[in-house]
Scaffold this motif. Sequence first.
Motif, short mmCIF file in Angstrom:
data_model
loop_
_atom_site.label_atom_id
_atom_site.label_comp_id
_atom_site.label_asym_id
_atom_site.label_seq_id
_atom_site.Cartn_x
_atom_site.Cartn_y
_atom_site.Cartn_z
N ALA A 167 0.83 -1.21 0.00
CA ALA A 167 0.00 0.00 0.00
C ALA A 167 0.86 1.26 0.00
CB ALA A 167 -0.93 -0.01 1.20
N GLN A 201 -5.12 -3.45 -3.77
CA GLN A 201 -3.98 -2.60 -4.07
C GLN A 201 -3.72 -2.57 -5.58
OE1 GLN A 201 -3.05 -0.97 -1.60
NE2 GLN A 201 -3.80 -2.22 0.08
N GLY A 344 -6.76 -3.76 3.05
CA GLY A 344 -5.89 -3.31 4.12
C GLY A 344 -6.09 -4.06 5.41
#
Length: 448
Positions: A167, A201, A344
């Motif tokens: 990320a 991502q 995430g």
Amino acid sequence: MYVLVLVQILQSTLLAVHSCPDLCTCTDGSSGSELRSVQCSDPGISAVPINVPADTVKLRLEKTLISRVPRAAFYNLSELRFLWMTYNSITSIHPSSFVNLKALRELRLDGNFLTSFPWDRLRDMPRLQTLGLHNNRLSSLPAHASLFLTNITYLDLSSNRLTILPAELLDLWFPLPKQQGGPAQRRILGLHDNPWLCDCQISMVMSLSMSLGTPVVLMDQLLTCSRSLGQSGILLTQDDLSRCMRPSVQPAATRVISPLGSDVILRCNATGYPTPTLTWIKTSGYTGCCQQDILETYDQLPRSLESFMQESPRVGVRWSIISLNGLSYKDAGEYRCQARNMAGISEAPIKLKVVGVSQLSRLPKRKLQKTPKPSLKYRKSNQTRTTITTPSVKENQILQNITSPSINKTQTSPNLESQVFPVHKRRKTNSTNAKKKTRTSIKFASES
């Protein structure tokens, strides 16, 4: 003599500058329109040449048998701007291989067998803008690489074995408007032909690269990725891109206080898309109780917990509980419920405090038989008795004067006598003896 030595040094320096390595081709660049370049592409070359001219600007080592790049391999090439080491057999690069390459702007390592790259050593090449790693065997791209890719405008990672994109790279390539100090730097990325996992991502990179005015341009926008390792690649769709949502964690309670020996359940809920998975981690022991010394040494923290339950009642929702039975002081501490999905990671802490003694393990109180305190009257009588039974110094002198020597030899000592006979009887006996003695003295006086 000094002049001769200086001349020899200058000759050796000039020879080193203008010499060309064996099996290589050198261009001196004396015409002014061309820069000095060295090209070594003979299959017989198995090591990086060490006698490359110091003023070389472009060095190409291509299609050789070079398998490793040693330490400080290009240290004397401070003017080098272009370094191509493509389609060799390089498997390893020493972390200090690129020392002193302050002017380098282009580094190409395409077509080798690299499984890793020293990303942190990019700091030795502060002017580097082009980095080519196409067709290698890289399987991971670490998050800290983003710290050293700030000046890279051309990055080719295609045809490798990458599966996850950190990320941190999204923050570098697609900074938020608040983070931008000016216009975003334009970058060209080669990410195709990798077995990417279908996470948010890589999906975000695709989505943002298609937007208007984006600072990132993909060499090939048709990225394929696999749902899991080992499966065949599939093409990402826009429907997957729009639904990505980072997980959010809500614990049932952030602080729990429970007595020793009791049972307790810790619970947390998480939402996100794709549906997140939950894990439990104990990060620290509680240091606010009486068992602090034990807690500091009993275990290595943090540690992941394995016995817990989790269920997903519907898509996008997951809950999990961990059950602790028969609490001890070692169970006290901070627990973290961690939720993870493609978008995430999020987590929430729960602090557990173990206090007191449980009612189940508490023994019934016993009635202790208290010894009654002596009454005031009793204490006074003891004090009086002690005072009476202890003869004073004056009384002892009177007894010694009145009692004859013959009697002292056979009678008990005054202290012992005071303990055996009461004082008032002893005084009466002494007075009787005194009277008898007086009468005897009068009788002897009358006879004489």
